[in-house]
Design an enzyme around this catalytic site. Structure first.
Site: not given
Length: 270
Positions: A163, A263
């Protein structure tokens, strides 16, 4: 300025499957320790004067704690998520409902696969958009159309940094007086994307391999304080030299699932 964050407690946290290189179901996980670490992160935001709202976790969705992957909010417009993996697919609907229940009227669910702030980083003027492992490159054009902001595509090439938010974060957003400032790990990006980042952010903070490996780039900055893992000491020194105040948190248990401070943290920008 005070920030507005959305988080989800890791009440059902576990590593029952492996969908990224950090996850190993054979390694024991301590859910109580994960909850303590998450609580300290949430309380850190509140001590710094930020608003934190919580989404109710759901049984059978152990990665729902990673709220950043379920929505991107810019100027009150919400672009939901469409996960690349079946294990997380159901999370998107729970967050969509949360937005609607909390008064967001401009909520759009995507046609293309995007994992929200996992691969989208708002700089105040541009939306940096990652691809290569999770978010479909076609989602970048979709995000531009739905959010109405310019999008810059960046290709990730190291599967450990699957990511964008594992390899880059925004230190301060652009305003009328100064450009945005970012930190990133160059080796996580393709050569072309590295050239783009150098052109757009010539004064960026560059992280080394050790700081990337401890999820130091999975940090959250409010423009003054930078919340990052306790192990990211070299990166902390670099951001402190730029005038920011490092704030350390322990995310070692959550990192077993491939997650860190960012996150766990979705930002609401109205």
């Amino acid at each position: 300025m005070p920030r507005h964050y959305v988080m989800c407690p890791p009440r059902h946290f576990a590593v029952d499957y492996a969908i990224n290189p950090w996850m190993d179901p054979t390694v024991p996980v301590d859910p109580e320790r994960a909850m303590r670490q998450w609580t300290e992160l949430r309380d850190t935001y509140r001590r710094l004067g930020h608003q934190v709202e919580e989404v109710e976790p759901q049984p059978g969705l152990p990665d729902m704690v990673f709220a950043a992957n379920s929505g991107t909010v810019v100027e009150g417009r919400v672009l939901g998520a469409k996960f690349a993996t079946r294990e997380r697919a159901a999370e998107a609907e729970h967050f969509r409902r949360w937005f609607l229940e909390h008064g967001f009227q401009d909520v759009t669910m995507p046609q293309e696969t995007n994992e929200a702030e996992g691969d989208f980083a708002w700089t105040g003027r541009l939306l940096l958009a990652g691809t290569g492992f999770r978010t479909d490159p076609r989602a970048h054009a979709e995000a531009q159309e739905i959010l109405g902001v310019p999008v810059i595509s960046l290709r990730l090439v190291d599967p450990r940094y699957y990511h964008l938010d594992t390899a880059l974060f925004v230190l301060s957003e652009a305003d009328d007086e100064q450009p945005a400032q970012i930190a990133y790990y160059p080796d996580a990006f393709s050569p072309g994307s590295q050239r783009v980042l150098r052109r757009l952010f010539p004064d960026a903070v560059l992280a080394d391999a050790a700081d990337a490996e401890c999820f130091g780039l999975n940090a959250v900055s409010d423009g003054r304080h930078v919340i990052l893992p306790v192990e990211a000491t070299a990166l902390a020194e670099k951001v402190a030299a730029r005038g920011y105040e490092p704030v350390f948190v322990d995310i070692s248990e959550l990192r077993k699932a491939g997650g860190g401070p960012k996150c766990c943290t979705m930002e609401i920008r109205k």
